[in-house]
Design a protein around this motif. Structure first.
Motif, mmCIF file in Angstrom:
data_model
loop_
_atom_site.group_PDB
_atom_site.id
_atom_site.type_symbol
_atom_site.label_atom_id
_atom_site.label_comp_id
_atom_site.label_asym_id
_atom_site.label_seq_id
_atom_site.Cartn_x
_atom_site.Cartn_y
_atom_site.Cartn_z
ATOM 1 N N PRO A 252 7.684 12.331 -2.274
ATOM 2 C CA PRO A 252 8.055 11.814 -4.036
ATOM 3 C C PRO A 252 6.426 11.461 -4.825
ATOM 4 C CG PRO A 252 7.498 10.260 -1.823
ATOM 5 C CD PRO A 252 7.656 10.881 -1.772
ATOM 6 N N ALA A 253 6.643 12.495 -5.993
ATOM 7 C CA ALA A 253 5.051 12.398 -6.866
ATOM 8 C C ALA A 253 4.800 10.958 -6.924
ATOM 9 C CB ALA A 253 6.034 13.765 -8.017
ATOM 10 N N GLY A 254 5.862 10.059 -7.483
ATOM 11 C CA GLY A 254 5.885 8.410 -7.264
ATOM 12 C C GLY A 254 4.946 7.485 -6.851
ATOM 13 N N GLY A 255 5.402 8.523 -5.265
ATOM 14 C CA GLY A 255 4.730 7.720 -4.244
ATOM 15 C C GLY A 255 5.725 6.785 -3.545
ATOM 16 N N TRP A 256 5.013 6.053 -2.083
ATOM 17 C CA TRP A 256 5.689 5.324 -1.602
ATOM 18 C C TRP A 256 6.215 3.674 -1.377
ATOM 19 C CZ3 TRP A 256 3.905 9.378 -0.792
ATOM 20 C CH2 TRP A 256 2.980 9.428 0.903
ATOM 21 N N ALA A 257 5.986 2.629 -1.111
ATOM 22 C CA ALA A 257 6.063 1.311 -0.996
ATOM 23 C C ALA A 257 5.472 1.193 -2.126
ATOM 24 C CB ALA A 257 4.505 1.132 -0.507
ATOM 25 N N LEU A 258 7.099 1.316 -3.487
ATOM 26 C CA LEU A 258 6.894 0.755 -4.862
ATOM 27 C C LEU A 258 6.685 -0.716 -4.919
ATOM 28 C CD1 LEU A 258 9.461 3.774 -6.029
ATOM 29 C CD2 LEU A 258 6.544 3.626 -6.153
ATOM 30 N N PRO A 259 6.192 -0.993 -6.454
ATOM 31 C CA PRO A 259 6.021 -2.340 -5.866
ATOM 32 C C PRO A 259 8.210 -2.947 -6.564
ATOM 33 C CG PRO A 259 5.831 -1.999 -8.734
ATOM 34 C CD PRO A 259 5.796 -0.162 -7.318
ATOM 35 N N GLU A 260 8.194 -4.225 -6.036
ATOM 36 C CA GLU A 260 9.534 -5.146 -6.579
ATOM 37 C C GLU A 260 10.121 -5.056 -7.494
ATOM 38 O OE1 GLU A 260 7.204 -7.798 -4.368
ATOM 39 O OE2 GLU A 260 7.678 -6.156 -3.703
ATOM 40 N N MET A 269 15.664 -11.154 -3.257
ATOM 41 C CA MET A 269 15.605 -10.708 -1.676
ATOM 42 C C MET A 269 15.088 -9.028 -2.107
ATOM 43 S SD MET A 269 16.759 -13.080 -0.277
ATOM 44 C CE MET A 269 18.191 -12.738 1.029
ATOM 45 N N ILE A 270 13.904 -8.853 -1.454
ATOM 46 C CA ILE A 270 14.423 -7.276 -1.021
ATOM 47 C C ILE A 270 13.328 -7.683 -0.457
ATOM 48 C CG2 ILE A 270 12.800 -7.964 -3.613
ATOM 49 C CD1 ILE A 270 12.817 -5.206 -3.670
ATOM 50 N N THR A 271 12.567 -5.865 0.561
ATOM 51 C CA THR A 271 11.469 -6.207 1.289
ATOM 52 C C THR A 271 10.673 -5.935 0.676
ATOM 53 O OG1 THR A 271 13.233 -4.517 2.962
ATOM 54 C CG2 THR A 271 10.859 -5.028 3.747
ATOM 55 N N LYS A 272 9.670 -6.995 0.997
ATOM 56 C CA LYS A 272 8.370 -6.241 0.063
ATOM 57 C C LYS A 272 7.310 -5.275 0.231
ATOM 58 C CE LYS A 272 8.774 -10.646 -2.267
ATOM 59 N NZ LYS A 272 10.005 -10.945 -1.176
ATOM 60 N N ALA A 273 6.713 -4.990 -1.170
ATOM 61 C CA ALA A 273 5.800 -3.630 -0.598
ATOM 62 C C ALA A 273 5.336 -3.833 0.748
ATOM 63 C CB ALA A 273 5.426 -3.414 -2.059
ATOM 64 N N GLU A 274 4.504 -4.263 0.271
ATOM 65 C CA GLU A 274 3.589 -4.472 2.158
ATOM 66 C C GLU A 274 3.810 -4.148 3.336
ATOM 67 O OE1 GLU A 274 1.930 -7.225 -1.701
ATOM 68 O OE2 GLU A 274 3.913 -7.141 -0.454
ATOM 69 N N VAL A 275 5.261 -4.363 2.843
ATOM 70 C CA VAL A 275 6.522 -5.195 5.110
ATOM 71 C C VAL A 275 7.127 -3.334 4.122
ATOM 72 C CG1 VAL A 275 8.477 -5.929 6.489
ATOM 73 C CG2 VAL A 275 6.836 -7.406 4.578
ATOM 74 N N ARG A 276 7.774 -2.959 3.406
ATOM 75 C CA ARG A 276 7.782 -1.842 2.903
ATOM 76 C C ARG A 276 7.257 -0.212 3.555
ATOM 77 N NH1 ARG A 276 8.952 -0.671 -2.367
ATOM 78 N NH2 ARG A 276 9.884 -2.999 -1.888
ATOM 79 N N ALA A 277 5.532 -0.357 3.337
ATOM 80 C CA ALA A 277 4.922 0.547 3.769
ATOM 81 C C ALA A 277 4.799 0.510 5.183
ATOM 82 C CB ALA A 277 3.316 -0.401 3.198
ATOM 83 N N LEU A 278 4.372 -0.805 5.408
ATOM 84 C CA LEU A 278 4.752 -0.718 7.760
ATOM 85 C C LEU A 278 6.486 -0.046 7.651
ATOM 86 C CD1 LEU A 278 2.880 -0.560 10.195
ATOM 87 C CD2 LEU A 278 3.354 -3.034 9.994
ATOM 88 N N ALA A 279 6.863 -0.552 7.860
ATOM 89 C CA ALA A 279 8.828 -0.263 8.259
ATOM 90 C C ALA A 279 8.320 1.906 7.506
ATOM 91 C CB ALA A 279 9.529 -0.410 7.015
ATOM 92 N N VAL A 280 8.674 1.308 6.571
ATOM 93 C CA VAL A 280 8.492 3.794 6.273
ATOM 94 C C VAL A 280 7.714 4.122 6.443
ATOM 95 C CG1 VAL A 280 9.007 4.904 4.581
ATOM 96 C CG2 VAL A 280 9.601 3.187 3.920
ATOM 97 N N ALA A 281 6.693 4.050 7.255
ATOM 98 C CA ALA A 281 5.138 4.412 8.125
ATOM 99 C C ALA A 281 6.218 4.941 9.530
ATOM 100 C CB ALA A 281 4.073 4.137 7.626
ATOM 101 N N ARG A 282 6.285 3.630 10.012
ATOM 102 C CA ARG A 282 6.534 3.199 11.270
ATOM 103 C C ARG A 282 8.517 4.474 11.576
ATOM 104 N NH1 ARG A 282 2.185 2.498 12.396
ATOM 105 N NH2 ARG A 282 2.135 0.122 13.231
ATOM 106 N N LEU A 283 9.031 4.018 10.417
ATOM 107 C CA LEU A 283 10.383 4.866 10.609
ATOM 108 C C LEU A 283 10.236 6.216 10.453
ATOM 109 C CD1 LEU A 283 12.983 3.024 8.267
ATOM 110 C CD2 LEU A 283 12.962 3.009 10.577
ATOM 111 N N ARG A 284 8.936 6.866 10.177
ATOM 112 C CA ARG A 284 8.466 8.146 9.954
ATOM 113 C C ARG A 284 10.008 9.369 9.306
ATOM 114 N NH1 ARG A 284 6.973 8.438 16.751
ATOM 115 N NH2 ARG A 284 4.547 7.263 16.384
ATOM 116 N N PRO A 285 10.734 8.912 8.344
ATOM 117 C CA PRO A 285 11.499 9.719 8.114
ATOM 118 C C PRO A 285 10.913 11.045 7.335
ATOM 119 C CG PRO A 285 10.703 7.718 6.192
ATOM 120 C CD PRO A 285 9.633 7.647 7.129
#
Length: 442
Positions: A252-260, A269-285
């Motif tokens: 994505p041109a706008g990046g990922w691990a976007l701010p809440e 009630m949202i997965t914080k950006a720091e956690v989301r960055a690791l989770a998405v990296a581990r999921l390897r989409p």
């Protein structure tokens, strides 16, 4: 100055290439003007029976009818070594999921004379633009990546094969809002263009060869964002437009691990950006994979997986949160299938994922996800007392499981221009990998 030319031979000119690959268009005729001279001078012609029958070859020209490719490659290599001009006949554009790749891998000197590809012809028959479409193949390979691309992207052309065609892809698209265009026997008297639904396609016997177009309607415009692209002309099928950077499956041109604040959510009630960055990296989409986001909440994890090209199913039991997921997906212009219901019951009947994120539901949900055997499971836990049971559960299902605690402190402004550290709640992120099965490709 020497270099690599279109022939694939350093310092060679196109005219010196000994193997000419001629594309046969959907009507059965080679349209390129240079094809006539190549055919007239050929000493060996290789192609499918229907292609060999469609062209005029000189007397004494040997032919090889394609079946297994290895014997044909051996004949071509021998002809090149003997200095004999050869022609390879192929459908449409032979550089698009065609024989050019194998010939290049064999080290043969090539000149390619393409015709209109079957994909271009199918979109043309449907009267639709395709500059934003992805082209994938289910021919001679595992069809699941092609299916997941059709689940993830708004405009996808699928090159099919017997047993991996419109019926099978259609069955896999049930539950996704798609319109299908099936183009049978392009350019022949038996040509037929049919617009249908996934459900109807799954119950129909389709003639081979055929090309499948999977098309999504543009998502509803979010009031806070610009409206989506207009419907395409022709058959009346709406086609979601190309991305602004014309890269349908790129990062994505706008990046990922976007701010809440990039997502609508309730009471933080949202997965914080720091956690989301690791989770998405581990999921390897990536394109061709299917990701579950279970206990989706705002949908931020699944949406960011979709932004990276994956097909995504978000499962959420809270009706208000279901609405938020749909709103956020529309705002970020991705197609996320939302399943409203409580896991693990809501997981029944869903297609098996390649990776799954578990953001809530406890051990019963984690066990149900692990029982579906995705290659990778990522779970986020807020309570320390759940970590050890979750690790034991995943390992009991045959996964290699590990975890990390994430504690972030963000900079916050203070009066007078100073800053302080504002701590976020610590979260435990577990990652579990399943050893690959024999012959499994990931």
């Amino acid at each position: 100055m020497g270099g690599v030319t279109g022939s694939g031979v350093p310092g060679a000119r196109l005219a010196e290439a000994l193997v000419t690959v001629v594309g046969i268009d959907a009507g059965g005729a080679p349209p390129h003007p240079a094809a006539a001279d190549a055919l007239a001078g050929a000493r060996l012609a290789v192609g499918a029976a229907r292609h060999l029958a469609a062209v005029a070859l000189p007397a004494g020209c040997a032919t090889v009818t394609l079946g297994p490719l290895a014997p044909a490659l051996a004949r071509l290599a021998a002809a090149v070594a003997a200095g004999l001009p050869t022609v390879v006949l192929a459908s449409g554009d032979p550089g698009l999921f065609g024989i050019v790749r194998r010939l290049r891998a064999q080290g043969l000197p090539l000149r390619v004379l393409p015709a209109v590809s079957s994909v271009a012809a199918a979109f043309a028959r449907a009267g639709l633009p395709w500059d934003g479409a992805a082209v994938v193949s289910a021919h001679g390979r595992d069809p699941r990546p092609a299916l997941n691309a059709a689940r993830a992207l708004p405009a996808v052309a699928v090159l099919t094969a017997p047993g991996a065609g419109a019926a099978e892809i259609g069955a896999g698209l049930v539950g996704w809002p798609r319109r299908l265009v099936v183009a049978e026997h392009l350019g022949t008297p038996a040509e037929r263009i049919v617009e249908t639904t996934p459900q109807a396609a799954a119950g129909t016997a389709w003639a081979d060869p055929h090309v499948l177009l999977s098309l999504a309607d543009p998502p509803p415009a979010d009031p806070a964002n610009q409206p989506g692209p207009a419907a395409g002309p022709g058959t009346g099928t709406a086609v979601a437009g190309a991305r602004a950077d014309n890269q349908p499956a790129a990062a994505p041109a706008g990046g990922w691990a976007l701010p809440e604040d990039a997502y609508a959510h309730r009471d933080s009630m949202i997965t914080k950006a720091e956690v989301r960055a690791l989770a998405v990296a581990r999921l390897r989409p990536r394109l061709g994979r299917l990701v579950w986001d279970v206990g989706a909440g705002s949908g931020s994890v699944g949406i960011e997986c979709a932004l990276l090209g994956a097909a995504v199913i978000a499962v959420e039991r809270d009706p208000e949160a279901v609405g938020l997921v749909r709103r956020n997906a529309a705002a970020h212009r991705v197609d996320v299938r939302v399943v409203a219901g409580a896991a693990p019951t809501a997981l029944a009947g869903l297609p098996d994922p390649d990776a799954a994120f578990v953001g809530g539901g406890g051990l019963a949900v984690l066990a149900a996800v692990a029982a579906r055997r995705p290659a990778r499971v990522v779970a986020a836990l807020a309570a320390l007392d759940r970590v050890a049971p979750a690790l034991h559960l995943l390992r009991g299902h045959g996964y290699r499981a590990e975890g990390v605690q994430l504690s972030a402190a963000r900079l916050a402004d203070l009066p007078g221009g100073s800053v302080r550290l504002a701590a976020t709640n610590p979260v435990f992120v577990l990652t579990a990998d399943r050893p690959p099965s024999p012959g499994e490709h990931r």
